[in-house]
Scaffold this motif. Sequence first.
Motif, PDB file in Angstrom:
ATOM      1  N   TRP A 165       0.837  -1.207   0.000  1.00  0.00           N
ATOM      2  CA  TRP A 165       0.000   0.000   0.000  1.00  0.00           C
ATOM      3  C   TRP A 165       0.869   1.254   0.000  1.00  0.00           C
ATOM      4  CZ3 TRP A 165      -0.523   4.117   3.439  1.00  0.00           C
ATOM      5  CH2 TRP A 165      -1.576   4.986   3.159  1.00  0.00           C
ATOM      6  N   LEU A 166       1.922   1.259   0.831  1.00  0.00           N
ATOM      7  CA  LEU A 166       2.813   2.418   0.895  1.00  0.00           C
ATOM      8  C   LEU A 166       3.486   2.657  -0.453  1.00  0.00           C
ATOM      9  CD1 LEU A 166       4.385   1.718   4.394  1.00  0.00           C
ATOM     10  CD2 LEU A 166       3.100   3.784   3.789  1.00  0.00           C
ATOM     11  N   ALA A 167       3.925   1.574  -1.094  1.00  0.00           N
ATOM     12  CA  ALA A 167       4.562   1.719  -2.406  1.00  0.00           C
ATOM     13  C   ALA A 167       3.591   2.341  -3.412  1.00  0.00           C
ATOM     14  CB  ALA A 167       5.053   0.358  -2.895  1.00  0.00           C
ATOM     15  N   ARG A 168       2.326   1.952  -3.327  1.00  0.00           N
ATOM     16  CA  ARG A 168       1.328   2.489  -4.265  1.00  0.00           C
ATOM     17  C   ARG A 168       1.009   3.965  -3.981  1.00  0.00           C
ATOM     18  NH1 ARG A 168      -2.940  -2.445  -5.562  1.00  0.00           N
ATOM     19  NH2 ARG A 168      -1.733  -3.186  -7.334  1.00  0.00           N
ATOM     20  N   GLN A 169       1.372   4.432  -2.792  1.00  0.00           N
ATOM     21  CA  GLN A 169       1.201   5.864  -2.483  1.00  0.00           C
ATOM     22  C   GLN A 169       2.434   6.666  -2.877  1.00  0.00           C
ATOM     23  OE1 GLN A 169      -2.014   6.202  -1.545  1.00  0.00           O
ATOM     24  NE2 GLN A 169      -1.855   3.950  -1.597  1.00  0.00           N
ATOM     25  N   ALA A 212       4.992 -12.367   0.681  1.00  0.00           N
ATOM     26  CA  ALA A 212       4.928 -10.939   0.363  1.00  0.00           C
ATOM     27  C   ALA A 212       5.384 -10.680  -1.072  1.00  0.00           C
ATOM     28  CB  ALA A 212       5.787 -10.146   1.351  1.00  0.00           C
ATOM     29  N   ARG A 213       6.474 -11.333  -1.466  1.00  0.00           N
ATOM     30  CA  ARG A 213       6.971 -11.157  -2.836  1.00  0.00           C
ATOM     31  C   ARG A 213       5.942 -11.635  -3.860  1.00  0.00           C
ATOM     32  NH1 ARG A 213      12.923 -13.549  -1.214  1.00  0.00           N
ATOM     33  NH2 ARG A 213      13.825 -11.596  -0.413  1.00  0.00           N
ATOM     34  N   GLN A 214       5.318 -12.759  -3.579  1.00  0.00           N
ATOM     35  CA  GLN A 214       4.305 -13.287  -4.494  1.00  0.00           C
ATOM     36  C   GLN A 214       3.076 -12.379  -4.550  1.00  0.00           C
ATOM     37  OE1 GLN A 214       4.715 -15.835  -6.639  1.00  0.00           O
ATOM     38  NE2 GLN A 214       6.821 -15.865  -5.842  1.00  0.00           N
ATOM     39  N   LYS A 215       2.720 -11.798  -3.395  1.00  0.00           N
ATOM     40  CA  LYS A 215       1.581 -10.873  -3.362  1.00  0.00           C
ATOM     41  C   LYS A 215       1.880  -9.639  -4.209  1.00  0.00           C
ATOM     42  CE  LYS A 215      -0.673 -10.272   0.524  1.00  0.00           C
ATOM     43  NZ  LYS A 215      -1.017  -9.824   1.900  1.00  0.00           N
ATOM     44  N   ALA A 216       3.118  -9.125  -4.106  1.00  0.00           N
ATOM     45  CA  ALA A 216       3.497  -7.945  -4.892  1.00  0.00           C
ATOM     46  C   ALA A 216       3.423  -8.243  -6.389  1.00  0.00           C
ATOM     47  CB  ALA A 216       4.899  -7.486  -4.505  1.00  0.00           C
ATOM     48  N   ILE A 217       3.854  -9.442  -6.782  1.00  0.00           N
ATOM     49  CA  ILE A 217       3.781  -9.837  -8.191  1.00  0.00           C
ATOM     50  C   ILE A 217       2.322  -9.932  -8.633  1.00  0.00           C
ATOM     51  CG2 ILE A 217       4.206 -11.737  -9.802  1.00  0.00           C
ATOM     52  CD1 ILE A 217       6.780 -12.317  -8.169  1.00  0.00           C
ATOM     53  N   LYS A 218       1.509 -10.587  -7.808  1.00  0.00           N
ATOM     54  CA  LYS A 218       0.099 -10.774  -8.138  1.00  0.00           C
ATOM     55  C   LYS A 218      -0.628  -9.436  -8.269  1.00  0.00           C
ATOM     56  CE  LYS A 218      -4.016 -13.307  -6.590  1.00  0.00           C
ATOM     57  NZ  LYS A 218      -4.570 -14.222  -5.554  1.00  0.00           N
ATOM     58  N   MET A 219      -0.218  -8.465  -7.423  1.00  0.00           N
ATOM     59  CA  MET A 219      -0.882  -7.159  -7.439  1.00  0.00           C
ATOM     60  C   MET A 219      -0.205  -6.192  -8.405  1.00  0.00           C
ATOM     61  SD  MET A 219      -1.753  -6.786  -3.356  1.00  0.00           S
ATOM     62  CE  MET A 219      -2.816  -5.350  -3.588  1.00  0.00           C
ATOM     63  N   VAL A 243       2.801  -4.906  -8.501  1.00  0.00           N
ATOM     64  CA  VAL A 243       3.585  -3.830  -7.898  1.00  0.00           C
ATOM     65  C   VAL A 243       5.034  -3.995  -8.341  1.00  0.00           C
ATOM     66  CG1 VAL A 243       4.360  -2.830  -5.708  1.00  0.00           C
ATOM     67  CG2 VAL A 243       2.042  -3.713  -5.931  1.00  0.00           C
ATOM     68  N   ASN A 244       5.743  -2.895  -8.405  1.00  0.00           N
ATOM     69  CA  ASN A 244       7.140  -2.791  -8.834  1.00  0.00           C
ATOM     70  C   ASN A 244       7.245  -2.410 -10.300  1.00  0.00           C
ATOM     71  OD1 ASN A 244       8.724  -2.922  -6.600  1.00  0.00           O
ATOM     72  ND2 ASN A 244       8.948  -5.149  -6.633  1.00  0.00           N
ATOM     73  N   GLY A 245       6.202  -1.733 -10.804  1.00  0.00           N
ATOM     74  CA  GLY A 245       6.307  -1.055 -12.073  1.00  0.00           C
ATOM     75  C   GLY A 245       6.871   0.319 -11.748  1.00  0.00           C
ATOM     76  N   LYS A 246       5.967   1.287 -11.609  1.00  0.00           N
ATOM     77  CA  LYS A 246       6.386   2.602 -11.117  1.00  0.00           C
ATOM     78  C   LYS A 246       6.608   2.564  -9.614  1.00  0.00           C
ATOM     79  CE  LYS A 246       4.028   5.327 -14.689  1.00  0.00           C
ATOM     80  NZ  LYS A 246       3.006   6.356 -14.945  1.00  0.00           N
ATOM     81  N   GLU A 247       5.880   1.667  -8.930  1.00  0.00           N
ATOM     82  CA  GLU A 247       6.027   1.555  -7.487  1.00  0.00           C
ATOM     83  C   GLU A 247       7.340   0.857  -7.152  1.00  0.00           C
ATOM     84  OE1 GLU A 247       3.488  -0.046  -9.079  1.00  0.00           O
ATOM     85  OE2 GLU A 247       1.600   0.862  -8.478  1.00  0.00           O
ATOM     86  N   LYS A 248       7.828   1.087  -5.921  1.00  0.00           N
ATOM     87  CA  LYS A 248       9.084   0.470  -5.530  1.00  0.00           C
ATOM     88  C   LYS A 248       8.946  -0.142  -4.141  1.00  0.00           C
ATOM     89  CE  LYS A 248      14.057   1.231  -5.302  1.00  0.00           C
ATOM     90  NZ  LYS A 248      15.172   2.217  -5.413  1.00  0.00           N
ATOM     91  N   VAL A 249       9.021  -1.479  -4.066  1.00  0.00           N
ATOM     92  CA  VAL A 249       8.987  -2.175  -2.786  1.00  0.00           C
ATOM     93  C   VAL A 249       9.910  -3.384  -2.879  1.00  0.00           C
ATOM     94  CG1 VAL A 249       6.945  -3.549  -3.423  1.00  0.00           C
ATOM     95  CG2 VAL A 249       7.521  -3.226  -1.007  1.00  0.00           C
ATOM     96  N   GLU A 250      10.673  -3.590  -1.820  1.00  0.00           N
ATOM     97  CA  GLU A 250      11.590  -4.726  -1.743  1.00  0.00           C
ATOM     98  C   GLU A 250      11.340  -5.457  -0.437  1.00  0.00           C
ATOM     99  OE1 GLU A 250      16.399  -5.731  -1.978  1.00  0.00           O
ATOM    100  OE2 GLU A 250      15.715  -3.650  -1.791  1.00  0.00           O
ATOM    101  N   PHE A 251      11.355  -6.783  -0.479  1.00  0.00           N
ATOM    102  CA  PHE A 251      11.141  -7.589   0.717  1.00  0.00           C
ATOM    103  C   PHE A 251      12.407  -8.382   1.033  1.00  0.00           C
ATOM    104  CE2 PHE A 251       6.790  -7.027  -0.947  1.00  0.00           C
ATOM    105  CZ  PHE A 251       6.222  -6.432   0.170  1.00  0.00           C
ATOM    106  N   ILE A 252      12.823  -8.314   2.321  1.00  0.00           N
ATOM    107  CA  ILE A 252      14.093  -8.901   2.752  1.00  0.00           C
ATOM    108  C   ILE A 252      13.884  -9.717   4.018  1.00  0.00           C
ATOM    109  CG2 ILE A 252      16.433  -8.382   3.559  1.00  0.00           C
ATOM    110  CD1 ILE A 252      16.250  -5.715   2.053  1.00  0.00           C
ATOM    111  N   VAL A 253      14.465 -10.906   4.071  1.00  0.00           N
ATOM    112  CA  VAL A 253      14.506 -11.681   5.308  1.00  0.00           C
ATOM    113  C   VAL A 253      15.555 -11.054   6.213  1.00  0.00           C
ATOM    114  CG1 VAL A 253      14.913 -13.941   6.356  1.00  0.00           C
ATOM    115  CG2 VAL A 253      13.833 -13.790   4.094  1.00  0.00           C
ATOM    116  N   ASN A 254      15.159 -10.699   7.444  1.00  0.00           N
ATOM    117  CA  ASN A 254      16.070  -9.984   8.336  1.00  0.00           C
ATOM    118  C   ASN A 254      15.651 -10.165   9.790  1.00  0.00           C
ATOM    119  OD1 ASN A 254      16.338  -7.144   9.926  1.00  0.00           O
ATOM    120  ND2 ASN A 254      18.143  -7.457   8.665  1.00  0.00           N
ATOM    121  N   ASP A 255      16.628 -10.344  10.664  1.00  0.00           N
ATOM    122  CA  ASP A 255      16.403 -10.347  12.113  1.00  0.00           C
ATOM    123  C   ASP A 255      16.844  -8.983  12.630  1.00  0.00           C
ATOM    124  OD1 ASP A 255      16.449 -10.608  14.869  1.00  0.00           O
ATOM    125  OD2 ASP A 255      17.273 -12.635  14.842  1.00  0.00           O
TER     126      ASP A 255
END
Length: 203
Positions: free
Chosen positions: A54-58, A75-82, A84-96
């Motif tokens: 949602w934030l990326a789309r804003q 999350a990555r699959q959801k972004a692909i399905k929706m 996102v990552n055309g003009k929008e920019k979102v990256e998902f990272i595994v992190n502790d």
Amino acid sequence: MTSKEEFNEMYETGVTPWELNRPDSNLINMIETQGIIPCKILEIGCGTGSNAIWLARQGFDVVGTDFSALAIEQARQKAIKMDVNGKEKVEFIVNDFLSQKVKGADFDFLFDRGCFHSFEALEDRTRFAQNAHAHLNEGGQWLSLIGNADAPKRDEGPPMRSAKDIVDSVEAYFEILSLVSHVFDSKRETPPRNWVCYMQKRK
């Protein structure tokens, strides 16, 4: 605190009561009422990515992290399905977040929905606040949605922290701009009470 293995199992079975599959209304309200313009945002504990997307789309430049590899994959699959990552920019990272620096720091804004409150020990919550401080630019802000210990005790639901718990953990690193008692955006019939804690990085 729930382990990585337990979280992965919950995402695998779909037993994730905190997941909304839509952006959280508390986040939307804060972005809109505070006039927060598109900037570089870090979401800690992003789950399956609804808020980050949602934030990326804003127009925000977003990095979402979670220590559950399965949540990040979803999350990555959801972004692909929706789409996102055309003009929008979102990256998902595994992190502790307690032990690893997130790639892409420094950020202008940090958001967590129920991640900070999951740490039982004051030492761990303080380390979380210290790490949040280290990941933000000067004047950077942090919005945290936290289980509220002023609410009646319950057998299930998010961890509950007092206002003192929050202040003791963050005060050395953040100025609390507002600490408001509200409710979690939730699928539950009676949503748990929360704190909407909005903070700014100290110099």
